[in-house]
Motif scaffolding. Sequence first.
Motif, PDB file in Angstrom:
ATOM      1  N   ASP A  86      38.939  65.942  13.008  1.00  0.00           N
ATOM      2  CA  ASP A  86      38.955  64.487  13.154  1.00  0.00           C
ATOM      3  C   ASP A  86      37.553  63.876  13.125  1.00  0.00           C
ATOM      4  O   ASP A  86      37.348  62.741  13.549  1.00  0.00           O
ATOM      5  N   GLU A  87      36.591  64.641  12.616  1.00  0.00           N
ATOM      6  CA  GLU A  87      35.215  64.132  12.605  1.00  0.00           C
ATOM      7  C   GLU A  87      35.090  62.858  11.767  1.00  0.00           C
ATOM      8  O   GLU A  87      35.713  62.718  10.711  1.00  0.00           O
ATOM      9  N   VAL A  88      34.285  61.930  12.272  1.00  0.00           N
ATOM     10  CA  VAL A  88      33.989  60.683  11.570  1.00  0.00           C
ATOM     11  C   VAL A  88      32.469  60.530  11.486  1.00  0.00           C
ATOM     12  O   VAL A  88      31.772  60.657  12.499  1.00  0.00           O
ATOM     13  N   ALA A  89      31.952  60.295  10.287  1.00  0.00           N
ATOM     14  CA  ALA A  89      30.530  60.032  10.093  1.00  0.00           C
ATOM     15  C   ALA A  89      30.344  58.594   9.616  1.00  0.00           C
ATOM     16  O   ALA A  89      31.053  58.137   8.707  1.00  0.00           O
ATOM     17  N   THR A  90      29.413  57.885  10.250  1.00  0.00           N
ATOM     18  CA  THR A  90      29.112  56.514   9.836  1.00  0.00           C
ATOM     19  C   THR A  90      27.650  56.439   9.424  1.00  0.00           C
ATOM     20  O   THR A  90      26.789  57.043  10.053  1.00  0.00           O
ATOM     21  N   GLN A  91      27.389  55.704   8.375  1.00  0.00           N
ATOM     22  CA  GLN A  91      26.031  55.517   7.878  1.00  0.00           C
ATOM     23  C   GLN A  91      25.885  54.057   7.474  1.00  0.00           C
ATOM     24  O   GLN A  91      26.458  53.615   6.488  1.00  0.00           O
ATOM     25  N   MET A  92      25.138  53.320   8.258  1.00  0.00           N
ATOM     26  CA  MET A  92      25.017  51.882   8.020  1.00  0.00           C
ATOM     27  C   MET A  92      23.861  51.568   7.071  1.00  0.00           C
ATOM     28  O   MET A  92      22.849  52.264   7.033  1.00  0.00           O
ATOM     29  N   GLU A  93      24.033  50.501   6.298  1.00  0.00           N
ATOM     30  CA  GLU A  93      22.962  49.941   5.491  1.00  0.00           C
ATOM     31  C   GLU A  93      22.545  48.617   6.123  1.00  0.00           C
ATOM     32  O   GLU A  93      23.400  47.837   6.543  1.00  0.00           O
ATOM     33  N   VAL A  94      21.250  48.375   6.200  1.00  0.00           N
ATOM     34  CA  VAL A  94      20.749  47.142   6.802  1.00  0.00           C
ATOM     35  C   VAL A  94      19.772  46.484   5.838  1.00  0.00           C
ATOM     36  O   VAL A  94      18.794  47.110   5.415  1.00  0.00           O
ATOM     37  N   PHE A  95      20.039  45.252   5.481  1.00  0.00           N
ATOM     38  CA  PHE A  95      19.176  44.492   4.577  1.00  0.00           C
ATOM     39  C   PHE A  95      18.834  43.153   5.219  1.00  0.00           C
ATOM     40  O   PHE A  95      19.724  42.458   5.725  1.00  0.00           O
ATOM     41  N   THR A  96      17.571  42.793   5.218  1.00  0.00           N
ATOM     42  CA  THR A  96      17.141  41.513   5.778  1.00  0.00           C
ATOM     43  C   THR A  96      16.578  40.637   4.666  1.00  0.00           C
ATOM     44  O   THR A  96      16.040  41.133   3.668  1.00  0.00           O
ATOM     45  N   ARG A  97      16.695  39.346   4.853  1.00  0.00           N
ATOM     46  CA  ARG A  97      16.162  38.413   3.847  1.00  0.00           C
ATOM     47  C   ARG A  97      14.638  38.514   3.769  1.00  0.00           C
ATOM     48  O   ARG A  97      14.050  38.433   2.695  1.00  0.00           O
ATOM     49  N   ARG A  98      13.995  38.740   4.903  1.00  0.00           N
ATOM     50  CA  ARG A  98      12.533  38.845   4.923  1.00  0.00           C
ATOM     51  C   ARG A  98      12.059  39.991   4.036  1.00  0.00           C
ATOM     52  O   ARG A  98      11.158  39.827   3.209  1.00  0.00           O
ATOM     53  N   ALA A  99      12.661  41.171   4.219  1.00  0.00           N
ATOM     54  CA  ALA A  99      12.260  42.320   3.411  1.00  0.00           C
ATOM     55  C   ALA A  99      12.644  42.129   1.949  1.00  0.00           C
ATOM     56  O   ALA A  99      11.925  42.571   1.041  1.00  0.00           O
ATOM     57  N   THR A 100      13.777  41.483   1.714  1.00  0.00           N
ATOM     58  CA  THR A 100      14.216  41.217   0.347  1.00  0.00           C
ATOM     59  C   THR A 100      13.228  40.310  -0.371  1.00  0.00           C
ATOM     60  O   THR A 100      12.838  40.568  -1.513  1.00  0.00           O
ATOM     61  N   GLU A 101      12.815  39.242   0.302  1.00  0.00           N
ATOM     62  CA  GLU A 101      11.881  38.297  -0.317  1.00  0.00           C
ATOM     63  C   GLU A 101      10.542  38.952  -0.623  1.00  0.00           C
ATOM     64  O   GLU A 101       9.979  38.757  -1.702  1.00  0.00           O
ATOM     65  N   ARG A 102      10.030  39.754   0.311  1.00  0.00           N
ATOM     66  CA  ARG A 102       8.696  40.293   0.083  1.00  0.00           C
ATOM     67  C   ARG A 102       8.683  41.340  -1.024  1.00  0.00           C
ATOM     68  O   ARG A 102       7.721  41.433  -1.787  1.00  0.00           O
ATOM     69  N   ILE A 103       9.750  42.134  -1.142  1.00  0.00           N
ATOM     70  CA  ILE A 103       9.740  43.155  -2.196  1.00  0.00           C
ATOM     71  C   ILE A 103       9.950  42.531  -3.569  1.00  0.00           C
ATOM     72  O   ILE A 103       9.328  42.951  -4.562  1.00  0.00           O
ATOM     73  N   ILE A 104      10.784  41.512  -3.663  1.00  0.00           N
ATOM     74  CA  ILE A 104      11.006  40.858  -4.959  1.00  0.00           C
ATOM     75  C   ILE A 104       9.769  40.065  -5.365  1.00  0.00           C
ATOM     76  O   ILE A 104       9.352  40.098  -6.537  1.00  0.00           O
TER      77      ILE A 104
END
Length: 384
Positions: free
Chosen positions: A160-178
């Motif tokens: 019954d094992e469950v693995a979770t892996q979240m993705e986190v995206f912020t507008r600040r990081a998005t703006e600076r990389i683009i």
Amino acid sequence: MAQTTRIAVTPGDGIGPEVVAEAVRCLETLRAKHELALEWTRFPWPSHAWHEEHGESWPADALEQLGHYDAILLGALGDPGPIHDTNRYLLTDSVSLAPLLDMRKGFDQWVCERPARLLPGARQYLKDDRAKDIDMLVIRENSEGEYVSQGGRLRQGTPDEVATQMEVFTRRATERIIRYGFDQARKRAEERKQQGRTRTFSTLDGRSCESQVCLITKRNALRHWGDMYTDVFAELSEEYPDVATHHELVDAACMKFVQCPWAFDVVVASNLQGDILTDLAAVLSGGMGVAPSCNLNPTDPGKPSMFEPTHGSAPDIAGQGIADPTAMLFTTARMLDWLGRNEPMLAQAGKELFDAVAADLAEKGNEQRSTREIGDAICKRLTA
């Protein structure tokens, strides 16, 4: 008198110490030639050997120690092998590579830059002659996204094992990389113009531009962050009317990297998608053995950026003295160029190293030589 620039040298595992040794020899040659205010310290960690002796990949205060340096030059991390040794000290990738992610996050190295240009002498894997014109810069968001390590495993080892892996995206990081991608596109266009090799890219409204930014997402399936990336990309593009824009889904981008890689200029992608695309781009530009990589913090000069070749530790050939140091030397050249932002002599040394490695690749790229022989040839060119 120029302030001394300090480099933390972390050779790591496998072929890492071998290729780093040649990089240090080149640094020594350049330091003596130009009387550079440059010094470095070699650290035996992070590495498998350190973990085997101490039960950890590096000391608890490793980031604090590295934080006193201007840059980090990393060889490779991973199982040192040899693979045929059944008693070798083996760590999982999640353990052996953890320091790499810790450095990127700890020093907010939010840009991963991996150039892909097919230089003379490098192996051309694509038959199409237009592949000779491959010249792209893949910019990977390096601080969040799929690699934030948020999640866990519940009822581990049971049916019954469950693995979770979240993705986190912020507008600040998005703006600076683009925005960084757009700025690099302009910079690359200006450099090409000075070198007499201008390129043209078409816009959606029929204009021609000398640079382009292609945004990579998977917005048809990962809609929330994909739509945010798309919205920010559209907003920022209005500030850069001289830069052509393009968007690809990551699966289509992989296909087009093989079909028509010469059509790309600057590519901006998320952490995971950029990780995959940069390995593909490295092969298109001659293979992992010639591909440099940089993990940069452009916004905080008080924190070190980290420089590593794209290749891994290659345990199958470690210790044999046959590892090609070309990627490590190109990486070292980019490190010097980065450190030369405020010290022109370091930037000049970086250009000299790049030119020497490129010339050696063009002349001897098809020959089988030892790690030391290649290092000797580069040092000879640097002192010629």
